[in-house]
Structure formats: C-alpha cells, structure tokens
Scaffold this motif. Sequence first.
Motif, PDB file in Angstrom:
ATOM      1  N   CYS A 217       9.017 -63.343  85.638  1.00 45.01           N
ATOM      2  CA  CYS A 217       9.588 -64.339  84.718  1.00 45.01           C
ATOM      3  C   CYS A 217       8.552 -65.391  84.319  1.00 45.01           C
ATOM      4  N   ARG A 218       8.637 -65.848  83.097  1.00 46.65           N
ATOM      5  CA  ARG A 218       7.693 -66.857  82.595  1.00 46.65           C
ATOM      6  C   ARG A 218       7.852 -68.217  83.270  1.00 46.65           C
ATOM      7  N   PHE A 219       8.996 -68.483  83.892  1.00 49.51           N
ATOM      8  CA  PHE A 219       9.255 -69.779  84.519  1.00 49.51           C
ATOM      9  C   PHE A 219       8.852 -69.821  85.996  1.00 49.51           C
ATOM     10  N   TRP A 220       8.311 -68.719  86.494  1.00 46.87           N
ATOM     11  CA  TRP A 220       7.946 -68.620  87.913  1.00 46.87           C
ATOM     12  C   TRP A 220       6.436 -68.540  88.016  1.00 46.87           C
ATOM     13  N   PRO A 221       5.752 -69.605  88.514  1.00 43.32           N
ATOM     14  CA  PRO A 221       4.292 -69.592  88.531  1.00 43.32           C
ATOM     15  C   PRO A 221       3.709 -68.559  89.484  1.00 43.32           C
ATOM     16  N   GLY A 222       4.352 -68.348  90.615  1.00 39.99           N
ATOM     17  CA  GLY A 222       3.892 -67.354  91.578  1.00 39.99           C
ATOM     18  C   GLY A 222       2.548 -67.706  92.194  1.00 39.99           C
ATOM     19  N   TYR A 223       2.396 -67.347  93.432  1.00 43.85           N
ATOM     20  CA  TYR A 223       1.159 -67.566  94.162  1.00 43.85           C
ATOM     21  C   TYR A 223       0.874 -66.296  94.947  1.00 43.85           C
TER      22      TYR A 223
END
Length: 72
Positions: free
Chosen positions: A8-14
Amino acid sequence: MEQRCELCRFWPGYEYSPVADCRRHAPVVFRQPIAWRGNEVTLGPVRNWPQTGRDDWCGEFEPRPTKEADGS
C-alpha cells in the motif's frame, strides 16, 4: 492485485521490521504510561499512527505507485 499493507502507498515499510505506521489518516491520540513513581503510573496523551503488519489489510488500500508511473 493482492491488497496488503506491505503493498500500500500509505505504508512506508522498513526492511528490518515486520510492522510500520499506517499513514492513511492523521495520527490518533491515546493514553500511555509516561511516568512511574513506586506503584503509581501516570498516563499521558501520546499521538502516533496505527501500527500494522506487512500482511495486514483494510478497506482503504491504494497500490504503491510503480517506478515507471512516478518517473523514477
């Protein structure tokens, strides 16, 4: 397309963490322990985005733009 937070575009993720902040909406305010004195705990307002896991999902998924679409 599979709809999950990781895509998703709203989840920056690491890369190093299975969870991240969902940035779909503004941060929420909640009460959390901020100080301890003996057996007494003081709760204070804290604001943060909800944390979600890579495989979580919701009804507001928007796919992350591809590199070709954003000109990168």
